[in-house]
Design a protein around this motif. Structure first.
Motif, PDB file in Angstrom:
ATOM      1  N   SER A  13     -42.927  87.331  96.681  1.00 42.92           N
ATOM      2  CA  SER A  13     -42.079  88.050  97.334  1.00 42.92           C
ATOM      3  C   SER A  13     -42.095  89.445  97.050  1.00 42.92           C
ATOM      4  O   SER A  13     -41.978  90.415  97.907  1.00 42.92           O
ATOM      5  N   LEU A  14     -42.183  89.923  95.813  1.00 46.11           N
ATOM      6  CA  LEU A  14     -42.171  91.213  95.269  1.00 46.11           C
ATOM      7  C   LEU A  14     -43.145  92.025  95.916  1.00 46.11           C
ATOM      8  O   LEU A  14     -43.237  92.990  96.363  1.00 46.11           O
ATOM      9  N   PHE A  17     -42.906  92.039  99.874  1.00 44.93           N
ATOM     10  CA  PHE A  17     -41.951  93.013 100.484  1.00 44.93           C
ATOM     11  C   PHE A  17     -42.248  94.560  99.910  1.00 44.93           C
ATOM     12  O   PHE A  17     -42.039  95.405 100.921  1.00 44.93           O
ATOM     13  N   GLY A  18     -42.399  94.690  98.764  1.00 46.04           N
ATOM     14  CA  GLY A  18     -42.681  96.044  98.121  1.00 46.04           C
ATOM     15  C   GLY A  18     -44.064  96.867  98.712  1.00 46.04           C
ATOM     16  O   GLY A  18     -43.687  97.768  99.312  1.00 46.04           O
ATOM     17  N   SER A  21     -43.992  97.055 102.399  1.00 42.50           N
ATOM     18  CA  SER A  21     -43.204  98.235 102.999  1.00 42.50           C
ATOM     19  C   SER A  21     -44.077  99.496 102.934  1.00 42.50           C
ATOM     20  O   SER A  21     -43.989 100.333 103.884  1.00 42.50           O
ATOM     21  N   ALA A  43     -36.920  98.949  99.210  1.00 40.92           N
ATOM     22  CA  ALA A  43     -37.825  97.449  99.376  1.00 40.92           C
ATOM     23  C   ALA A  43     -38.086  96.970  98.012  1.00 40.92           C
ATOM     24  O   ALA A  43     -37.895  95.656  97.881  1.00 40.92           O
ATOM     25  N   ALA A  47     -36.019  93.743  96.819  1.00 41.04           N
ATOM     26  CA  ALA A  47     -36.682  92.453  96.533  1.00 41.04           C
ATOM     27  C   ALA A  47     -36.409  92.144  95.453  1.00 41.04           C
ATOM     28  O   ALA A  47     -36.189  90.705  95.256  1.00 41.04           O
ATOM     29  N   MET A  51     -34.533  88.226  94.980  1.00 42.81           N
ATOM     30  CA  MET A  51     -35.111  86.969  94.098  1.00 42.81           C
ATOM     31  C   MET A  51     -34.119  86.743  92.865  1.00 42.81           C
ATOM     32  O   MET A  51     -34.094  85.520  92.192  1.00 42.81           O
TER      33      MET A  51
END
Length: 233
Positions: A13-14, A17-18, A21, A43, A47, A51
């Protein structure tokens, strides 16, 4: 296994999303104006916040090999768990970069750029074109500060209920300063995933984004263990 799967999902996810972005929303072609450094920083930070509250109770939400090394050196986890965490984090980061690649290549005319998919780097052609010394110093110092905040906020002396928010905000602040220099790693897994798909200079420079964060993490962990924690115990 729950802990390892949680770390895999969290790191996935990191990166998605990061780095997503930066790759998808960070440039002006995606709308009236790209989200820029501030948006990318938010972002990454948010994130981690998301989490932290989702998997923090399961694995502690390291989602970063440097954090795991720091926690290990501080004497707060076993070597066996540390190895499992790091492997899971790297797998999650690679999967996150893979999904990002599959999305990015769906744009007409897209080609993998140098330092693609939000890869970290330094030198001529990379963002602010800072040299290797600047890159190593900022990655080491920022990781030191990041791990110090993590160890402090998650200790018995910190505010556990607010730890996730404090850690996420710290990562956001780190990105605000560090993006022009290296794109901001402070996380070897986050650097590994994009570099594997980007190849070229991103992959050849990957070593710095493994070594510097680990050095910063070890220094922070030793300072916390033999300085602050020992004095307050």
């Amino acid at each position: 296994m729950k802990k390892y799967i949680a770390e895999l999902i969290g790191t996935f996810s990191l990166v998605l999303f990061g780095c997503g972005s930066a790759v998808i929303s960070g440039i002006s072609q995606t709308g009236p104006s790209g989200i820029g450094i501030l948006g990318i920083s938010i972002a990454f930070g948010f994130a981690v916040v998301a989490m932290a509250y989702a998997i923090g109770g399961i694995s502690g939400c390291h989602i970063n090999p440097a954090v795991t090394v720091g926690v290990l050196v501080a004497g707060k986890m076993s070597g066996k768990d540390a190895v499992g965490y790091i492997i899971s984090q790297c797998i999650g980061a690679i999967l996150g970069a893979l999904v990002l690649y599959l999305i990015a290549c769906g744009k007409p005319g897209w080609q993998m750029p140098e330092w693609g998919l939000g890869s970290n780097g330094w030198g001529a052609g990379y963002l602010g074109q800072y040299n290797i010394a600047s890159a190593f110093i900022i990655e080491t110092v920022m990781t030191f500060l990041f791990i110090f905040v993590i160890l402090g906020t998650t200790s018995k002396f910190g505010n556990g209920a607010m730890a996730g928010l404090a850690i996420g905000v710290t990562l956001m602040l780190i990105h605000l300063v560090t993006i022009p220099v290296t794109g901001t790693s402070v996380n070897p897994a986050r650097s590994l995933g994009p570099a594997l798909f980007s190849g070229g200079r991103a992959l050849s420079q990957l070593w710095l984004f493994i070594v510097a964060p680990v050095v910063g993490a070890v220094i922070a962990a030793l300072l916390w263990k033999f300085g602050f924690e020992k004095e307050q115990a």
